[in-house]
Design a protein around this motif. Structure first.
Motif, PDB file in Angstrom:
ATOM      1  N   GLU A 284       1.087  -1.731   0.074  1.00  0.00           N
ATOM      2  CA  GLU A 284      -0.031   0.007   0.356  1.00  0.00           C
ATOM      3  C   GLU A 284       0.580   0.988  -0.329  1.00  0.00           C
ATOM      4  OE1 GLU A 284      -2.538  -0.482   3.887  1.00  0.00           O
ATOM      5  OE2 GLU A 284      -3.829  -2.066   2.421  1.00  0.00           O
ATOM      6  N   ALA A 285       2.169   0.734   0.654  1.00  0.00           N
ATOM      7  CA  ALA A 285       2.656   2.452   0.414  1.00  0.00           C
ATOM      8  C   ALA A 285       2.920   2.511  -0.834  1.00  0.00           C
ATOM      9  CB  ALA A 285       3.569   2.189   1.897  1.00  0.00           C
ATOM     10  N   VAL A 286       4.175   1.600  -1.505  1.00  0.00           N
ATOM     11  CA  VAL A 286       4.777   1.580  -3.305  1.00  0.00           C
ATOM     12  C   VAL A 286       3.403   1.780  -3.738  1.00  0.00           C
ATOM     13  CG1 VAL A 286       5.268   0.303  -4.924  1.00  0.00           C
ATOM     14  CG2 VAL A 286       6.194  -0.298  -2.609  1.00  0.00           C
ATOM     15  N   ALA A 287       2.252   2.158  -3.064  1.00  0.00           N
ATOM     16  CA  ALA A 287       1.332   2.462  -4.448  1.00  0.00           C
ATOM     17  C   ALA A 287       1.000   3.689  -4.131  1.00  0.00           C
ATOM     18  CB  ALA A 287      -0.586   1.565  -3.740  1.00  0.00           C
ATOM     19  N   LYS A 288       0.993   4.159  -2.977  1.00  0.00           N
ATOM     20  CA  LYS A 288       0.907   5.736  -2.790  1.00  0.00           C
ATOM     21  C   LYS A 288       2.255   6.545  -3.324  1.00  0.00           C
ATOM     22  CE  LYS A 288      -2.401   5.288   1.494  1.00  0.00           C
ATOM     23  NZ  LYS A 288      -2.995   5.087   3.056  1.00  0.00           N
ATOM     24  N   GLY A 289       2.749   5.728  -3.570  1.00  0.00           N
ATOM     25  CA  GLY A 289       4.298   6.538  -4.009  1.00  0.00           C
ATOM     26  C   GLY A 289       5.164   5.976  -3.073  1.00  0.00           C
ATOM     27  N   HIS A 290       4.633   6.286  -1.730  1.00  0.00           N
ATOM     28  CA  HIS A 290       6.116   6.405  -0.772  1.00  0.00           C
ATOM     29  C   HIS A 290       7.695   5.176  -0.725  1.00  0.00           C
ATOM     30  CE1 HIS A 290       2.315   8.050   1.933  1.00  0.00           C
ATOM     31  NE2 HIS A 290       2.384   8.601   0.701  1.00  0.00           N
TER      32      HIS A 290
END
Length: 235
Positions: free
Chosen positions: A229-235
Motif C-alpha cells: 500500500e505504501a508503494v501504491a501511494k508512492g511512498h
C-alpha cells in the motif's frame, strides 16, 4: 502518485520451496494482488539470485519483493532490480555488502539445529523429518509439517559463507518479521537486522518458529500488504 497495486514476488529459503508461501499467497490473492512465488534451484546463492532477477525481468512492476530465511540474502541482492520498490524480510538474513550468513550469526549463541543438518554427497544440506518438525516447523500442524519436510529442497552448503553484493535495503524501504521462537536463525539476530536496515516497520511474533509464513500467515500477509500500500501511494 499511483494507486496501482504492485506485484508481490515471494522468494523461499533453503530446505523449502515456493509452496511454503501457500497460505500467504491465498490471502494476498483474496486482496486482489498479483503474486508470484519463484522456485529457486538452491544450487548456489548466485543461481538463486539470477533466477529471481530473471523473473523480475518479465513480471510486471512495480514489485514488492519478499524473502524468507536465505531468501533474505537473495532479495538483498535481487532487490537492486529497478522494478523492486520495497523489500519484506520474513525471519530472514539481511546481510550488508561483503557479509555472509556465517558472518551475521557469529556473535550469537549457536542453535542446536546447526548440528542437525545432514549433507549429501554433493555437499547439499537437509534436515531429517524429525529434525525438520523439531527445529524448522514446530508450530506447524504436524501433517502439514511432514509434507513440508518431504518437499524440502536440499541446498548447497557454500551459501553459509557466500559474501553478499550491494545491499538493496540501503536504498529501498524495507520491512521485517521477527520470529521469536526461531530455531534456525537466532531471533536476536533477526531483531538486530531489523534495526540495522532501519525497517519501516518490524512485526515481532511471539512463539513463532522459522516457518512463521506457514504458522502465522495473517500477520505476515498484513505486513506485506502494508508495504504494498505504501508503494501504491508512492511512498
Amino acid at each position: 502518485m499511483s494507486s496501482t497495486k504492485p506485484t508481490i514476488v515471494l522468494v523461499h529459503g533453503a530446505i523449502a520451496d515456493g509452496s511454503s508461501w501457500s497460505g500467504v499467497i491465498e490471502r494476498l490473492q483474496a486482496k486482489g494482488y498479483n503474486v508470484y512465488a519463484v522456485q529457486q534451484p538452491l544450487s548456489s546463492l548466485p543461481d538463486d539470485i539470477a533466477k529471481v532477477n530473471d523473473a523480475l525481468d518479465w513480471i510486471p512492476g512495480p514489485v514488492v519483493l519478499v524473502g524468507h530465511s536465505f531468501g533474505g540474502i537473495v532479495i538483498t541482492n535481487a532487490g537492486n532490480h529497478a522494478k523492486v520498490k520495497a523489500l519484506v524480510y520474513v525471519a530472514a538474513f539481511a546481510p550488508d555488502e561483503n557479509q555472509s550468513a556465517a558472518d551475521l550469526g557469529k556473535d550469537y549463541a549457536p542453535l542446536a539445529s546447526g548440528k542437525a543438518f545432514q549433507f549429501d554427497k554433493q555437499g547439499r544440506f537437509y534436515l531429517t523429518e524429525p529434525d525438520f518438525l523439531k527445529y524448522f516447523a514446530p508450530d506447524v500442524e504436524p501433517k502439514k509439517a511432514r509434507a513440508m519436510a518431504a518437499a524440502q529442497g536440499a541446498a548447497d552448503g557454500a551459501r553459509f559463507v557466500w559474501k553478499s553484493g550491494p545491499a538493496a535495503w540501503k536504498n529501498k524501504p524495507s520491512y521485517f518479521v521477527v520470529s521469536e521462537n526461531d530455531q534456525i536463525i537466532q531471533h536476536e539476530l533477526e531483531a538486530f537486522e531489523a534495526k540495522k536496515i532501519k525497517a519501516v516497520k518490524t512485526v515481532s511474533i511471539p512463539n513463532a518458529s522459522h516457518a512463521v509464513l506457514v504458522s502465522h500467515p495473517d500477520p505476515v500477509t498484513s505486513l506485506i500488504v502494508e508495504a504494498a500500500e505504501a508503494v501504491a501511494k508512492g511512498h
